[in-house]
Design a protein around this motif. Structure first.
Motif, PDB file in Angstrom:
ATOM      1  N   ARG A   1      -5.816   4.237 -14.439  1.00  0.00           N
ATOM      2  CA  ARG A   1      -5.436   5.576 -13.971  1.00  0.00           C
ATOM      3  C   ARG A   1      -6.669   6.238 -13.354  1.00  0.00           C
ATOM      4  N   VAL A   2      -6.511   6.721 -12.113  1.00  0.00           N
ATOM      5  CA  VAL A   2      -7.603   7.389 -11.399  1.00  0.00           C
ATOM      6  C   VAL A   2      -7.309   8.875 -11.370  1.00  0.00           C
ATOM      7  N   THR A   3      -8.239   9.681 -11.857  1.00  0.00           N
ATOM      8  CA  THR A   3      -8.070  11.132 -11.874  1.00  0.00           C
ATOM      9  C   THR A   3      -9.149  11.790 -11.027  1.00  0.00           C
ATOM     10  N   GLY A   4      -8.796  12.934 -10.458  1.00  0.00           N
ATOM     11  CA  GLY A   4      -9.758  13.705  -9.675  1.00  0.00           C
ATOM     12  C   GLY A   4      -9.787  13.386  -8.194  1.00  0.00           C
ATOM     13  N   LEU A   5      -8.997  12.427  -7.717  1.00  0.00           N
ATOM     14  CA  LEU A   5      -8.993  12.059  -6.298  1.00  0.00           C
ATOM     15  C   LEU A   5      -8.170  13.076  -5.518  1.00  0.00           C
ATOM     16  N   PRO A   6      -8.798  13.803  -4.552  1.00  0.00           N
ATOM     17  CA  PRO A   6      -8.071  14.843  -3.816  1.00  0.00           C
ATOM     18  C   PRO A   6      -6.894  14.265  -3.029  1.00  0.00           C
ATOM     19  N   GLU A   7      -5.865  15.097  -2.902  1.00  0.00           N
ATOM     20  CA  GLU A   7      -4.674  14.682  -2.157  1.00  0.00           C
ATOM     21  C   GLU A   7      -4.794  15.140  -0.698  1.00  0.00           C
TER      22      GLU A   7
ATOM     23  N   ASP B   1      -2.438  15.180   3.150  1.00  0.00           N
ATOM     24  CA  ASP B   1      -1.127  14.987   3.766  1.00  0.00           C
ATOM     25  C   ASP B   1      -1.088  13.638   4.476  1.00  0.00           C
ATOM     26  N   ASP B   2       0.012  12.942   4.349  1.00  0.00           N
ATOM     27  CA  ASP B   2       0.214  11.632   4.983  1.00  0.00           C
ATOM     28  C   ASP B   2      -0.918  10.669   4.645  1.00  0.00           C
ATOM     29  N   GLU B   3      -1.373  10.702   3.406  1.00  0.00           N
ATOM     30  CA  GLU B   3      -2.465   9.826   2.997  1.00  0.00           C
ATOM     31  C   GLU B   3      -1.952   8.409   2.735  1.00  0.00           C
ATOM     32  N   ASN B   4      -2.817   7.422   2.981  1.00  0.00           N
ATOM     33  CA  ASN B   4      -2.537   6.033   2.604  1.00  0.00           C
ATOM     34  C   ASN B   4      -3.338   5.767   1.333  1.00  0.00           C
ATOM     35  N   ILE B   5      -2.716   6.070   0.195  1.00  0.00           N
ATOM     36  CA  ILE B   5      -3.433   6.059  -1.072  1.00  0.00           C
ATOM     37  C   ILE B   5      -3.903   4.653  -1.435  1.00  0.00           C
ATOM     38  N   ARG B   6      -3.161   3.610  -1.019  1.00  0.00           N
ATOM     39  CA  ARG B   6      -3.569   2.240  -1.348  1.00  0.00           C
ATOM     40  C   ARG B   6      -4.870   1.875  -0.637  1.00  0.00           C
ATOM     41  N   ASN B   7      -4.961   2.166   0.659  1.00  0.00           N
ATOM     42  CA  ASN B   7      -6.194   1.879   1.401  1.00  0.00           C
ATOM     43  C   ASN B   7      -7.365   2.683   0.860  1.00  0.00           C
ATOM     44  N   SER B   8      -7.091   3.939   0.444  1.00  0.00           N
ATOM     45  CA  SER B   8      -8.177   4.763  -0.098  1.00  0.00           C
ATOM     46  C   SER B   8      -8.716   4.153  -1.386  1.00  0.00           C
TER      47      SER B   8
ATOM     48  N   VAL C   1      -4.896  -6.213  -5.731  1.00  0.00           N
ATOM     49  CA  VAL C   1      -4.284  -4.918  -6.053  1.00  0.00           C
ATOM     50  C   VAL C   1      -2.800  -4.993  -5.705  1.00  0.00           C
ATOM     51  N   ASP C   2      -1.955  -4.749  -6.687  1.00  0.00           N
ATOM     52  CA  ASP C   2      -0.505  -4.870  -6.489  1.00  0.00           C
ATOM     53  C   ASP C   2       0.087  -3.578  -5.922  1.00  0.00           C
ATOM     54  N   THR C   3       0.202  -2.557  -6.743  1.00  0.00           N
ATOM     55  CA  THR C   3       0.788  -1.291  -6.291  1.00  0.00           C
ATOM     56  C   THR C   3      -0.155  -0.147  -6.602  1.00  0.00           C
ATOM     57  N   VAL C   4      -0.105   0.883  -5.744  1.00  0.00           N
ATOM     58  CA  VAL C   4      -0.893   2.103  -5.932  1.00  0.00           C
ATOM     59  C   VAL C   4       0.018   3.285  -5.629  1.00  0.00           C
ATOM     60  N   HIS C   5       0.102   4.236  -6.543  1.00  0.00           N
ATOM     61  CA  HIS C   5       0.952   5.416  -6.301  1.00  0.00           C
ATOM     62  C   HIS C   5       0.471   6.564  -7.170  1.00  0.00           C
ATOM     63  N   ARG C   6       0.817   7.762  -6.730  1.00  0.00           N
ATOM     64  CA  ARG C   6       0.498   8.963  -7.513  1.00  0.00           C
ATOM     65  C   ARG C   6       1.632   9.237  -8.501  1.00  0.00           C
TER      66      ARG C   6
ATOM     67  N   ARG D   1      -2.790  15.098  -8.343  1.00  0.00           N
ATOM     68  CA  ARG D   1      -2.068  14.203  -9.242  1.00  0.00           C
ATOM     69  C   ARG D   1      -2.856  12.923  -9.479  1.00  0.00           C
ATOM     70  N   ALA D   2      -2.681  12.373 -10.654  1.00  0.00           N
ATOM     71  CA  ALA D   2      -3.367  11.122 -10.986  1.00  0.00           C
ATOM     72  C   ALA D   2      -2.768   9.968 -10.180  1.00  0.00           C
ATOM     73  N   VAL D   3      -3.572   8.908 -10.037  1.00  0.00           N
ATOM     74  CA  VAL D   3      -3.168   7.727  -9.284  1.00  0.00           C
ATOM     75  C   VAL D   3      -3.113   6.535 -10.228  1.00  0.00           C
TER      76      VAL D   3
END
Length: 275
Positions: A142-148, A150-157, A177-182, A197-199
């Motif tokens: 679980r990743v916390t503190g990562l700013p959100e 708009d239209d972010e590609n959270i997996r690439n980040s 890395v399988d899946t990444v989501h908030r 939100r946490a990732v």
């Protein structure tokens, strides 16, 4: 008695026979002319009407009392018969209720046994589900503190951050890395609390996940971006850890060996549950 204008019949009505006889004797004693006269003992005086009336009233009163007692006894017998019928009806109802109670007791006993069995099965299933969920979460971080954004590609980040934590190529991370989501729904502007939100990052290899988890604690990128990697615990485990953490800290301050596990704590090799 001859000097007075009284008739014997009037005296008999007014006085008793004994009184009249005394008066006659007294008159004969004082009147010489009456010395030879004797009271006719064969004479039957007229009965006292007052006594007769009183005796009649007394007889009638006794008859009325007897009749009243007989009526009362009859009414009492009727009431007793009614009460007996009521008691018999109540007795029948009690017998029926006793039978129904016995049947219900038997049914309750069977239901209680079934409930106890279901409780045991439910406890076993709950523990099994929790263990399965815990085991599955061991591949997550679980990743916390990562700013959100708009239209972010959270997996690439996340993959870009991971390349700065462990010396692994991007291609390998793409495969690992399988899946990444908030977590949760994105908050609107009115309800936003400026907390991203946490990732959740799910790895395909447990060894890769464990390496990232260990090296992220001292990684410069985490300090620069003010983010942290944490183990992914269930809600129940998070609540349990929050309750047990003060006990672990206290035990450590006393020089004891203490640490948290999934849902419980170990203090000097002794298990401590949150309850």
């Amino acid at each position: 008695m001859s000097d007075h204008d009284y008739s014997r019949s009037a005296l008999q009505e007014a006085c008793d026979d004994d009184v009249i006889e005394e008066m006659e004797l007294a008159g004969a004693a004082t009147d010489p002319s009456c010395k030879d006269q004797k009271v006719n003992r064969e004479h039957t005086p007229i009965k006292n009407k007052t006594k007769k009336k009183m005796k009649l009233q007394e007889t009638e009163c006794k008859e009325d009392t007897a009749n009243a007692i007989l009526r009362a006894i009859g009414e009492l017998n009727t009431k007793m018969d009614n009460q007996t019928e009521i008691l018999r009806s109540i007795e029948k109802r009690i017998e029926a209720n006793t039978v129904a109670i016995d049947v219900n007791k038997k049914a309750i006993t069977e239901l209680q046994a079934t409930v106890n069995l279901l409780k045991k099965e439910n406890t076993a299933l709950r523990i099994s589900c929790e263990d399965h969920a815990r085991y599955k979460r061991r591949w997550n971080l679980r990743v916390t503190g990562l700013p959100e954004k708009d239209d972010e590609n959270i997996r690439n980040s996340i993959i870009g951050i991971l390349t700065r934590i462990i010396p692994v190529s991007v291609d390998r991370l793409q495969d690992t890395v399988d899946t990444v989501h908030r977590l949760g729904k994105k908050a609107d502007a009115a309800s936003a609390n400026n907390r991203p939100r946490a990732v959740i990052v799910q790895f395909g290899l447990r060894t890769m996940r464990d390496e990232v988890w260990k090296k992220s604690k001292d990684a410069n990128v985490c300090k620069e971006m003010h983010i942290s990697f944490r183990e992914d615990f269930s809600k129940e485990d998070r609540i349990a850890r929050a309750k047990l953490w003060p006990l672990v800290q206290e035990a450590r301050s006393r020089g004891k060996r203490a640490y948290l596990k999934e849902g419980f704590a170990l203090i000097d090799n002794r298990r401590v549950d949150p309850d």
